[in-house]
Enzyme design. Sequence first.
Site, mmCIF file in Angstrom:
data_model
loop_
_atom_site.group_PDB
_atom_site.id
_atom_site.type_symbol
_atom_site.label_atom_id
_atom_site.label_comp_id
_atom_site.label_asym_id
_atom_site.label_seq_id
_atom_site.Cartn_x
_atom_site.Cartn_y
_atom_site.Cartn_z
ATOM 1 C CB SER A 130 -0.647 -0.158 1.274
ATOM 2 O OG SER A 130 -1.406 1.179 1.329
ATOM 3 C CE1 TYR A 154 -4.126 -2.631 5.638
ATOM 4 C CE2 TYR A 154 -3.290 -0.642 5.354
ATOM 5 C CZ TYR A 154 -3.633 -1.634 4.789
ATOM 6 O OH TYR A 154 -3.930 -1.844 3.260
ATOM 7 C CE LYS A 158 -1.731 -4.183 3.438
ATOM 8 N NZ LYS A 158 -1.996 -5.259 2.582
HETATM 9 P P1 NAD Z 1 -11.113 -6.526 1.079
HETATM 10 O O1 NAD Z 1 -11.514 -6.351 2.582
HETATM 11 O O2 NAD Z 1 -12.271 -6.028 0.251
HETATM 12 O O3 NAD Z 1 -10.763 -7.756 0.682
HETATM 13 C C1 NAD Z 1 -9.638 -8.599 1.754
HETATM 14 C C2 NAD Z 1 -10.593 -9.939 1.703
HETATM 15 O O4 NAD Z 1 -9.476 -10.643 2.397
HETATM 16 C C3 NAD Z 1 -11.889 -10.171 2.341
HETATM 17 O O5 NAD Z 1 -12.675 -10.797 1.520
HETATM 18 C C4 NAD Z 1 -11.622 -10.773 3.670
HETATM 19 O O6 NAD Z 1 -12.446 -11.528 3.948
HETATM 20 C C5 NAD Z 1 -10.360 -11.782 3.186
HETATM 21 N N1 NAD Z 1 -9.481 -11.963 4.496
HETATM 22 C C6 NAD Z 1 -9.028 -11.089 5.381
HETATM 23 N N2 NAD Z 1 -8.483 -12.036 6.227
HETATM 24 C C7 NAD Z 1 -8.641 -13.241 5.842
HETATM 25 C C8 NAD Z 1 -7.885 -14.416 6.321
HETATM 26 N N3 NAD Z 1 -7.099 -14.471 7.432
HETATM 27 N N4 NAD Z 1 -8.053 -15.797 5.557
HETATM 28 C C9 NAD Z 1 -8.748 -15.501 4.689
HETATM 29 N N5 NAD Z 1 -9.383 -14.336 3.828
HETATM 30 C C10 NAD Z 1 -9.326 -13.363 4.650
HETATM 31 O O7 NAD Z 1 -10.166 -5.273 0.732
HETATM 32 P P2 NAD Z 1 -9.530 -4.996 -0.514
HETATM 33 O O8 NAD Z 1 -9.835 -3.469 -0.602
HETATM 34 O O9 NAD Z 1 -9.856 -5.886 -1.630
HETATM 35 O O10 NAD Z 1 -7.950 -5.008 -0.391
HETATM 36 C C11 NAD Z 1 -7.177 -6.159 -0.577
HETATM 37 C C12 NAD Z 1 -5.895 -5.953 -0.178
HETATM 38 O O11 NAD Z 1 -5.100 -4.769 -0.695
HETATM 39 C C13 NAD Z 1 -5.623 -5.749 1.059
HETATM 40 O O12 NAD Z 1 -4.522 -6.514 1.646
HETATM 41 C C14 NAD Z 1 -5.524 -4.241 1.547
HETATM 42 O O13 NAD Z 1 -4.591 -4.140 2.506
HETATM 43 C C15 NAD Z 1 -4.905 -3.984 0.475
HETATM 44 N N6 NAD Z 1 -4.862 -2.640 -0.076
HETATM 45 C C16 NAD Z 1 -6.189 -2.129 -0.247
HETATM 46 C C17 NAD Z 1 -6.152 -0.682 -0.408
HETATM 47 C C18 NAD Z 1 -7.812 -0.310 -0.514
HETATM 48 O O14 NAD Z 1 -7.708 0.954 -0.425
HETATM 49 N N7 NAD Z 1 -8.860 -0.891 -0.889
HETATM 50 C C19 NAD Z 1 -5.303 -0.009 -0.668
HETATM 51 C C20 NAD Z 1 -3.867 -0.355 -0.427
HETATM 52 C C21 NAD Z 1 -3.756 -1.864 -0.334
HETATM 53 C C1 WQD Z 2 -8.788 10.287 0.997
HETATM 54 C C2 WQD Z 2 -9.039 11.499 1.249
HETATM 55 C C3 WQD Z 2 -9.205 12.209 3.766
HETATM 56 C C4 WQD Z 2 -13.115 10.207 4.217
HETATM 57 C C5 WQD Z 2 -6.403 4.959 3.030
HETATM 58 C C6 WQD Z 2 -5.407 4.429 3.887
HETATM 59 C C7 WQD Z 2 -4.217 3.597 2.859
HETATM 60 C C8 WQD Z 2 -5.213 3.107 1.786
HETATM 61 C C9 WQD Z 2 -6.249 3.740 1.241
HETATM 62 C C10 WQD Z 2 -5.169 0.509 2.348
HETATM 63 C C11 WQD Z 2 -8.123 12.112 2.595
HETATM 64 C C12 WQD Z 2 -10.417 12.408 2.956
HETATM 65 C C13 WQD Z 2 -11.887 10.598 3.599
HETATM 66 C C14 WQD Z 2 -14.028 10.944 4.646
HETATM 67 C C15 WQD Z 2 -12.714 12.982 3.868
HETATM 68 N N1 WQD Z 2 -5.769 1.491 2.329
HETATM 69 N N2 WQD Z 2 -11.649 12.031 3.489
HETATM 70 N N3 WQD Z 2 -14.025 12.444 4.688
HETATM 71 O O1 WQD Z 2 -6.502 8.181 3.624
HETATM 72 O O2 WQD Z 2 -5.571 8.290 1.531
HETATM 73 O O3 WQD Z 2 -5.894 5.853 2.660
HETATM 74 O O4 WQD Z 2 -7.154 3.939 2.072
HETATM 75 O O5 WQD Z 2 -3.889 0.361 2.078
HETATM 76 O O6 WQD Z 2 -3.484 2.952 3.822
HETATM 77 O O7 WQD Z 2 -4.751 5.052 4.912
HETATM 78 O O8 WQD Z 2 -7.674 7.252 1.790
HETATM 79 O O9 WQD Z 2 -10.012 7.284 1.259
HETATM 80 O O10 WQD Z 2 -9.591 7.349 3.865
HETATM 81 O O11 WQD Z 2 -9.070 9.285 2.325
HETATM 82 O O12 WQD Z 2 -12.611 14.176 3.853
HETATM 83 O O13 WQD Z 2 -15.147 10.658 5.176
HETATM 84 O O14 WQD Z 2 -10.521 11.858 1.738
HETATM 85 O O15 WQD Z 2 -8.976 13.048 4.687
HETATM 86 O O16 WQD Z 2 -7.598 13.318 2.465
HETATM 87 P P1 WQD Z 2 -6.479 7.534 2.440
HETATM 88 P P2 WQD Z 2 -9.267 7.742 2.309
#
Ligand code: NAD
Ligand code: WQD
Length: 350
Positions: A130, A154, A158
């Site tokens: 991430s 969290y 990562k």
């Molecule tokens: P999500 O929660 O929709 O998907 C993650 C899935 O993993 C879920 O379906 C959950 O049920 C499953 N899971 C969690 N723990 C588990 C376990 N122990 N065993 C089996 N299954 C398990 O999240 P997403 O948005 O699809 O994110 C996918 C990956 O990408 C995550 O690792 C997240 O940290 C990473 N990521 C997401 C974002 C984002 O903003 N969505 C940004 C950067 C990184």
């Molecule tokens: C985006 C912008 C907020 C909600 C997070 C995690 C990061 C990654 C992606 C997994 C910021 C603003 C948000 C609201 C707002 N996830 N905001 N009102 O913070 O860039 O990243 O998600 O890895 O680890 O930290 O994303 O969508 O939460 O926020 O004003 O109700 O929107 O302050 O500027 P962020 P976000």
Amino acid sequence: MAPKNILVTGGAGYIGSHTVLQLLQEGFRVVALDNLDNSSFIAIKRAAELAGDAEKNLSFQKVDLRDKEALSKVFDTIKFDAVIHFAGLKAVGESVQKPLLYYNNNLVGTITLLEVMNAHGCKNLVFSSSATVYGWPKQVPCTEEFPLSAANPYGRTKLIIEEMCRDIQKSDSEWKIILLRYFNPIGAHPSGYIGEDPRGIPNNLMPFIQQVAVGRKAELMVFGNDYNTKDGTGVRDYIHVVDLADGHISALEKLFSDQNIGCEVYNLGTGKGTSVLEMVSAFEKASGKSIPLVMCTRRPGDAEIVYASTDKADRELKWRAKHGIEEMCRDQWNWASKNPWGYGFPESES
Ligand code: NAD
Ligand code: WQD
């Protein structure tokens, strides 16, 4: 050539389900594995339907990654060519409240997966990292060489998993690992049939905007309008989830074609920064809905401006995002208007 077998952990989740669909469309055989803690089996069913004939190449395993015995059984039956590892918990605020839950799920889950992969001679991995590992970057765009930090448990999971992957690959050169640092994934498949369905109150901007648009929430709280940005609100690099899923296909191709990849890291973003207010206005345009705003104080831990340098992915993975903010908002609204309650049903909400 026989189709390659890919294990997708977290395959029922938001990014996982979109990637499963794309893998099927590209001719891979896919096992989606998930404990369904933060997702619904309906997402898998719908991805399968969207895949048409390729549906026959998909199977689902309801397994928790920490259940080593159950996970080993999955590896006993199929010889996987690679694993895409999405499974993990991802709510930043929750990770501050319940760090042990995050360390247990994300770290123990990943260690168990790596052990089982190792025991079965499957040493090709794509891992979901991430942009959170860049913390509050001193400058933008963020390149892969920037110093890394974690502002919460969290993010620390990562960072630790990235380091574990580098150590494992150093100790055994048969491992080939690609770490993908996602920026801010939003949007949905253009069919509006699969999309993001967060449980409880959404943490992220776009799911919150979506819930205001469908009437589940009254107004959007804007976390800070005193940043040193174009309009005072936070700037992020939003990326269409379909582009992100596509980045995983490119990463697999790299793993399978480059014998010397080792352990490599790539940003997946668009390279463009969009403010909260710009995003709200793009969504209002796409949906025809008005999003009432309340200006609030900054959210603790938030960075001011974060966006990606996309050069390395472009150069080495031959991948670049194709969709802009307009398409992201259009597809988000298409999903939201067709599925105002996600995959579920109205529940009592605050
Ligand atoms: P999500 O929660 O929709 O998907 C993650 C899935 O993993 C879920 O379906 C959950 O049920 C499953 N899971 C969690 N723990 C588990 C376990 N122990 N065993 C089996 N299954 C398990 O999240 P997403 O948005 O699809 O994110 C996918 C990956 O990408 C995550 O690792 C997240 O940290 C990473 N990521 C997401 C974002 C984002 O903003 N969505 C940004 C950067 C990184
Ligand atoms: C985006 C912008 C907020 C909600 C997070 C995690 C990061 C990654 C992606 C997994 C910021 C603003 C948000 C609201 C707002 N996830 N905001 N009102 O913070 O860039 O990243 O998600 O890895 O680890 O930290 O994303 O969508 O939460 O926020 O004003 O109700 O929107 O302050 O500027 P962020 P976000």
